[in-house]
Enzyme design. Sequence first.
Site, PDB file in Angstrom:
ATOM      1  N   GLU A   1      11.218  60.360  47.915  1.00  0.00           N
ATOM      2  CA  GLU A   1      11.716  59.835  49.191  1.00  0.00           C
ATOM      3  C   GLU A   1      13.023  59.088  48.944  1.00  0.00           C
ATOM      4  OE1 GLU A   1       8.517  57.640  51.317  1.00  0.00           O
ATOM      5  OE2 GLU A   1       7.198  58.622  49.857  1.00  0.00           O
TER       6      GLU A   1
ATOM      7  N   LYS B   1      15.487  56.046  49.092  1.00  0.00           N
ATOM      8  CA  LYS B   1      15.278  54.602  49.079  1.00  0.00           C
ATOM      9  C   LYS B   1      16.317  53.989  50.027  1.00  0.00           C
ATOM     10  CE  LYS B   1      14.649  50.810  45.854  1.00  0.00           C
ATOM     11  NZ  LYS B   1      15.639  49.928  46.449  1.00  0.00           N
TER      12      LYS B   1
ATOM     13  N   ASP C   1      18.551  51.468  52.030  1.00  0.00           N
ATOM     14  CA  ASP C   1      19.126  50.174  51.645  1.00  0.00           C
ATOM     15  C   ASP C   1      19.101  49.231  52.842  1.00  0.00           C
ATOM     16  OD1 ASP C   1      20.273  48.345  50.014  1.00  0.00           O
ATOM     17  OD2 ASP C   1      22.279  49.233  50.023  1.00  0.00           O
TER      18      ASP C   1
ATOM     19  N   TYR D   1       7.096  53.929  55.499  1.00  0.00           N
ATOM     20  CA  TYR D   1       6.759  54.824  54.392  1.00  0.00           C
ATOM     21  C   TYR D   1       5.399  54.595  53.734  1.00  0.00           C
ATOM     22  CZ  TYR D   1       8.995  50.902  51.949  1.00  0.00           C
ATOM     23  OH  TYR D   1       9.357  49.657  51.521  1.00  0.00           O
TER      24      TYR D   1
ATOM     25  N   LYS E   1      17.381  53.914  40.660  1.00  0.00           N
ATOM     26  CA  LYS E   1      18.533  53.255  41.284  1.00  0.00           C
ATOM     27  C   LYS E   1      19.814  53.994  40.931  1.00  0.00           C
ATOM     28  CE  LYS E   1      16.862  49.234  43.051  1.00  0.00           C
ATOM     29  NZ  LYS E   1      17.019  47.939  42.437  1.00  0.00           N
TER      30      LYS E   1
ATOM     31  N   CYS F   1      60.407  33.985  45.617  1.00  0.00           N
ATOM     32  CA  CYS F   1      59.367  34.028  46.649  1.00  0.00           C
ATOM     33  C   CYS F   1      59.674  35.113  47.680  1.00  0.00           C
ATOM     34  CB  CYS F   1      59.270  32.675  47.347  1.00  0.00           C
ATOM     35  SG  CYS F   1      58.157  32.681  48.760  1.00  0.00           S
TER      36      CYS F   1
ATOM     37  N   CYS G   1      60.394  33.171  51.225  1.00  0.00           N
ATOM     38  CA  CYS G   1      61.562  32.321  51.483  1.00  0.00           C
ATOM     39  C   CYS G   1      62.709  32.544  50.495  1.00  0.00           C
ATOM     40  CB  CYS G   1      61.146  30.853  51.456  1.00  0.00           C
ATOM     41  SG  CYS G   1      60.710  30.282  49.809  1.00  0.00           S
TER      42      CYS G   1
ATOM     43  N   CYS H   1      55.598  29.128  44.479  1.00  0.00           N
ATOM     44  CA  CYS H   1      56.829  28.822  45.189  1.00  0.00           C
ATOM     45  C   CYS H   1      56.759  27.322  45.487  1.00  0.00           C
ATOM     46  CB  CYS H   1      56.899  29.614  46.494  1.00  0.00           C
ATOM     47  SG  CYS H   1      58.209  29.023  47.579  1.00  0.00           S
TER      48      CYS H   1
ATOM     49  N   CYS I   1      58.910  26.552  52.704  1.00  0.00           N
ATOM     50  CA  CYS I   1      58.555  27.973  52.638  1.00  0.00           C
ATOM     51  C   CYS I   1      57.662  28.360  53.821  1.00  0.00           C
ATOM     52  CB  CYS I   1      57.834  28.258  51.316  1.00  0.00           C
ATOM     53  SG  CYS I   1      57.215  29.929  51.184  1.00  0.00           S
TER      54      CYS I   1
HETATM   55 ZN   LIG Z   1      58.423  30.493  49.380  1.00  0.00          ZN
END
Ligand SMILES: [Zn+2]
Length: 667
Positions: free
Chosen positions: A110, A112, A114, A219, A307, A401, A404, A419, A424
């Site tokens: 059968e 299984k 989940d 089952y 499994k 960055c 910025c 940064c 920023c």
């Molecule tokens: Zn920045």
Amino acid sequence: MENIQQRVNELHDLLNQYSYEYYVQDNPSVPDSEYDKLLRELIDIEEAHPEYKTADSPTVRVGGEAQSSFEKVDHDTPMLSLGNAFNEEELRRFDARIREQIGQVEYMCELKIDGLAVSLKYVDGRFVQGLTRGNGTTGEDITENLRTIHAIPLKIKEPLNFEVRGEAYMPRSSFMALNEEKEKNEEQPFANPRNAAAGSLRQLDPKLAAKRKLSVFLYSVNDFTDFEATTQSGALDELDRLGFKTNHERERVADIEGVLEYIKKWTEQRENLPYDIDGIVIKVNDLEQQDEMGYTQKSPRWAIAYKFPAEEVITKLQDIELSIGRTGVVTPTAILDPVRVAGTTVSRASLHNEDLIKERDIRIGDSVVVKKAGDIIPEVVRSVIDRRPEDAVPYHMPTHCPSCGHELVRIEGEVALRCINPQCQAQLVEGLIHFVSRQAMNIDGLGTKIIQQLYHNHLIKDVADIFYLTKDDLLPLERMGAKKVDNLLNAIEMSKSNSLEHLLFGLGIRHLGAKASQVLAEKYETMDRLLEVTEEELVSIHDIGDKLAQSVVTYLENEDIKELIEKLKHKNVNMKYKGVKSSEIEGHPDFKDKTIVLTGKLQQMTRKEATAWLEMQGAKVTSSVTKSTDIVIAGEDAGSKLTKAEKFGTTVWTEDQFVAKQNEISG
Ligand SMILES: [Zn+2]
């Protein structure tokens, strides 16, 4: 009266039949509207004549009253778990043991499922109680939630007494729809259908469970006494006949070779199923042979669960995206060709930091192996070197960055790049998101997307701007109705009354966590006193280290921050610690020293928010209605507490009346 009873019986039979056709046989004979019409008729009868409402009435499918907790109940017979096999060798050993003891056997294979293991108790053929597996001996009573699953018959064809076991699960289609809705509401989506099913069945409001569109496969039964069956496959056929939903992909096989073939087939085809499976269950088919094999302490000797291995899949790494956190840390994220792994579609995975990318030599354009850590968090395991495109080059983190353009730095002793530009944009937005988050100011409805929208439309630049937002600012935004705007402004208004530690934490001072914020708020009580505090004083407090003390003082000395605090004060954002005795609270006379009970579902605020606001006004919020209760505030679907209040003649307010009062007081 007899006519009513007769009609009620007819409606029960028809509704049960239609549920069975639709949810068990997958073959409805009438349109949904017909079901809805008959259900409505039954609800109306039950409302007019409550004496006709029975525990197994199909009206329970819509969900009864919310509970405060689940009762622990012992199983009639323990719900055992199965031993596991993870590979062919282990399966062959299982087979060899059985043949040694009882000779050649036939196996039942059968799928299984989940989901969440459940046990359903039937008395006289009626569903009376449903439990989770729990520890196998004792489970939790989730009957009310299970009744909302249409595939579970409320009444079966024969008046039998037994427990039937199975797996409640969420079909993939329901799961996708649920997560889509969650994302729309900016809520955390469920990681997989199993978590969603378990979460739905283990929450206290059956009406919510009813909306989750769960299903079930049964089952086994705990006691075969009344069953004609002599085999597992016969028992499943018998369950079918009685009106239960069983899984029809099951197969009887002659020997272990057949078992291995069945496993191979479903390992390949599992993705095509409309629900998730995590393995295959193999049982000796003959019930007498099962008895002969018996049990170990923990599990039957005649069954085993194979499994599936932790799933690894290969997909393409399209790109590496960088995100900048609130403190300037730059985190690389893998952008993948969408691929299904262990039940969900994955298109992003964190790469954590530059070192990890170098160590695993992961390059843009590579085919990469992806798996889920702990079956939940997607992870890039490695690149498949043989499939590397010729032009793929080693990845380097940028030097500046991406938001910025400021130069990135690597602080000594840290793996992360940062940064350090205080202006920023990316960091400012993350800071705003942090400010409204749950542990900070906890402003409901102000999620990441709305904050980004507000920021990019120049409606908020700093956290104080949030309190200056107006209806006119918000209404023109995308996906913002009048109702949503009202709720949002209300949530912002409520947050002003938060105790000082929430504001402190929300400001995002480096190294200052939620716990230390609490310590400082409790110790200094007001923001004004904190503004004057020195490093020496702070260090003398238990729990506050040098680094933190320095960070707090430096932060609060900053002229921009002093201005920010003035700006917050101007909008009456609370600057005091509130963890004080209620006698010290000034409060409004309408609420001070009043005992108040909240009941039902509030639409415009959470219970926690309402409680916090009431407590700030000096009220005592309790959970049960007694003679000394002054006011009951009743939201939607208020139940027994409302009835009690009416009995005692207690003042009852609707949520709207309560909100009106709040607005009157807060001005
Ligand atoms: Zn920045």
